[in-house]
Motif scaffolding. Structure first.
Motif, short mmCIF file in Angstrom:
data_model
loop_
_atom_site.label_atom_id
_atom_site.label_comp_id
_atom_site.label_asym_id
_atom_site.label_seq_id
_atom_site.Cartn_x
_atom_site.Cartn_y
_atom_site.Cartn_z
N UNK A 203 0.87 -1.18 0.00
CA UNK A 203 0.00 0.00 0.00
C UNK A 203 0.91 1.23 0.00
N UNK A 204 1.08 1.84 -1.20
CA UNK A 204 2.03 2.94 -1.35
C UNK A 204 1.50 4.23 -0.75
N UNK A 205 0.21 4.53 -0.97
CA UNK A 205 -0.36 5.77 -0.43
C UNK A 205 -1.83 5.55 -0.11
N UNK A 206 -2.33 6.31 0.85
CA UNK A 206 -3.73 6.21 1.28
C UNK A 206 -4.22 7.61 1.64
N UNK A 229 -17.25 6.64 -2.01
CA UNK A 229 -16.69 5.48 -2.72
C UNK A 229 -15.25 5.25 -2.31
N UNK A 230 -14.77 4.03 -2.61
CA UNK A 230 -13.36 3.66 -2.47
C UNK A 230 -12.78 3.57 -3.87
N UNK A 231 -11.67 4.26 -4.12
CA UNK A 231 -10.98 4.24 -5.41
C UNK A 231 -9.62 3.56 -5.21
N UNK A 269 -1.56 8.08 -11.67
CA UNK A 269 -0.83 8.08 -12.92
C UNK A 269 -1.51 7.25 -13.99
N UNK A 270 -2.62 6.57 -13.65
CA UNK A 270 -3.32 5.69 -14.58
C UNK A 270 -4.63 6.34 -15.03
N UNK A 271 -5.10 5.92 -16.21
CA UNK A 271 -6.38 6.42 -16.72
C UNK A 271 -7.52 5.44 -16.44
N UNK A 272 -7.28 4.50 -15.54
CA UNK A 272 -8.32 3.58 -15.10
C UNK A 272 -8.08 3.27 -13.63
N UNK A 273 -9.13 2.77 -12.95
CA UNK A 273 -9.00 2.41 -11.55
C UNK A 273 -10.03 1.33 -11.23
N UNK A 323 -3.43 3.54 -3.42
CA UNK A 323 -2.52 3.14 -4.49
C UNK A 323 -1.68 1.97 -3.99
N UNK A 324 -1.78 0.82 -4.68
CA UNK A 324 -0.97 -0.36 -4.37
C UNK A 324 0.12 -0.50 -5.44
#
Length: 329
Positions: A203-206, A229-231, A269-273, A323-324
Motif C-alpha cells: 500500500x504505497x499511499x492512502x 466510494x473507495x478508489x 498516474x493511470x487512466x483507469x482504476x 494506491x498499491x
C-alpha cells in the motif's frame, strides 16, 4: 430518484417499515419504482445486510421487503423471520403490530437433569515391597597393579543451526491526513508478512477525504464532496499501470473482485482504476495473487472533521483513494 444515496436508503427503510405494517406489496413496489433503480432487489438486499451488520432495528423489515421482491438469499430469509405478529386480545386496538426480535432474546436456562454420581470404589494404595536381595559386601583390595584408564577424547561442540532472518520491517504508506490521529478508529492498516527479497503488493499511499474536506486536493478528485466510494489504483514497480486482482470484503462476509473502470479524470498516474460504492458497511481491500498489505474497516464515518466541517453522526460522505504498488521487500 433525485435524492442522494443516503436519503434514498432512508426512503427504502420507510417503505419497508410501512410494508411491515400494512402488507400491501403493490403499494410498496410502486413506491420503490419512484427510485428508478433497474436492480432494486439487489439494492434492498445489500441495504438489509448493511443494517443487519450494524444491528439496526429496521434490518428485519428491510430483509422482509427484499424477500417480497423475490430474494432467495437464505440469510435474509432468516432475518425476515425475526419479524413476528403480536395480537393482544386485551388490546383495544384492532390493528396488529410488528415486533422485531432483538439480539437479547434468550431461552430460559435448563435445570440439570441428574445429580453427580459418587465414585463406585475407593482407590487402593499400592503395597510397599521389600528388596529381594541383601546388599553384598565390597570386594577385598588386592595387591595386583591395575591399568590406568584411557584419557577421554575431546568431543566437538555441536554447532547451532542457522537462524532464519527476521522479517523485514513493514513500509508505511504515504498517509494523508495523518494516520491514525485523523482517520476513523476502525480503519486498520495490516502489513503483509513477507521475508526480505520477497515480492508483494505494498500500500504505497492512502488518502481519506471528508465530505467538506478542502485539504489534499479532495475537492478536485473524482466524486466531489457528496460521493462515498473507495478508489483503488494498481501500479508496477516502475510506476506503470497494472491490471490487479483487487479484492474487497465487507463485514457482512461478502467478498467480491472489483471491476476495472475508466477514470473520467484520472486521480493517479493511470487512466483507469477500481471502485466500490459504500453504503455504511465496513470495507477491507487488498490485492490478490501475491502477499498484500490490507486496509480494513473503511466505512461512511468521520472522526476528525476538517476546519469548518462537522461530524455527521456516522453517516458522513467520505472517500478513500488507495494506491498499491508491486514491491520487493
Amino acid at each position: 430518484a433525485g435524492l442522494s444515496a443516503s436519503a434514498q436508503n432512508d426512503y427504502i427503510i420507510l417503505v419497508a417499515n410501512t410494508f411491515a405494517y400494512d402488507r400491501d406489496s403493490v403499494a410498496a413496489k410502486r413506491r420503490l419504482d419512484q427510485l428508478q433503480d433497474k436492480d432494486i432487489k439487489t439494492r434492498v438486499e445489500r441495504l438489509a445486510k448493511s443494517l443487519g451488520a450494524r444491528k439496526d432495528a429496521s434490518a428485519a423489515n428491510v430483509a422482509d421487503l427484499a424477500v417480497e421482491l423475490g430474494s432467495d438469499d437464505t440469510s435474509l430469509q432468516i432475518m425476515a423471520e425475526q419479524v413476528i405478529n403480536t395480537n393482544d386480545s386485551t388490546n383495544n386496538s384492532a390493528e396488529p403490530t410488528k415486533v422485531a426480535r432483538g439480539s437479547s432474546d434468550s431461552l430460559p436456562a435448563q435445570e440439570p437433569t441428574s445429580e453427580p454420581q459418587e465414585p463406585t470404589a475407593k482407590p487402593t494404595k499400592p503395597k510397599k515391597t521389600k528388596p529381594t536381595q541383601e546388599p553384598t559386601s565390597a570386594p577385598e583390595p588386592t595387591d595386583a597393579p591395575t591399568k590406568a584408564a584411557p584419557k577421554p577424547t575431546a568431543v566437538p561442540k555441536p554447532t547451532e543451526p542457522p537462524t532464519a532472518p527476521p522479517p523485514a520491517p513493514a513500509l508505511q504508506p504515504e498517509w494523508a491526513p495523518e494516520y491514525p490521529a485523523q482517520w476513523w478508529d476502525g480503519v486498520q492498516f495490516v502489513p503483509a508478512q513477507v521475508a526480505p527479497g520477497q515480492e508483494y503488493w505494498r500500500l504505497k499511499s492512502a488518502l481519506y477525504c471528508d465530505v467538506l474536506d478542502k485539504r489534499n486536493n479532495c475537492e478536485g478528485l473524482p466524486g466531489g464532496g457528496n460521493d462515498h466510494s473507495i478508489y483503488v489504483a494498481v501500479i508496477n514497480a516502475d510506476g506503470s499501470c497494472s491490471d490487479g486482482q483487487v479484492k474487497h470484503q465487507t463485514n457482512t462476509g461478502d467478498t467480491t473482485a472489483l471491476e476495472k473502470k475508466d477514470a473520467p479524470y484520472p486521480w493517479s498516474s493511470c487512466n483507469f482504476d477500481y471502485e466500490w460504492n459504500m453504503y455504511g458497511e465496513g470495507n477491507d481491500v487488498w490485492i490478490d495473487g501475491l502477499p498484500s498489505d490490507r486496509l480494513n474497516g473503511m466505512c461512511l464515518c468521520n472522526k476528525t472533521p476538517p476546519p469548518g466541517g462537522g461530524i455527521l453522526q456516522g453517516h458522513a460522505h467520505v472517500r478513500y483513494f488507495l494506491v498499491f504498488q508491486k514491491t520487493v521487500r
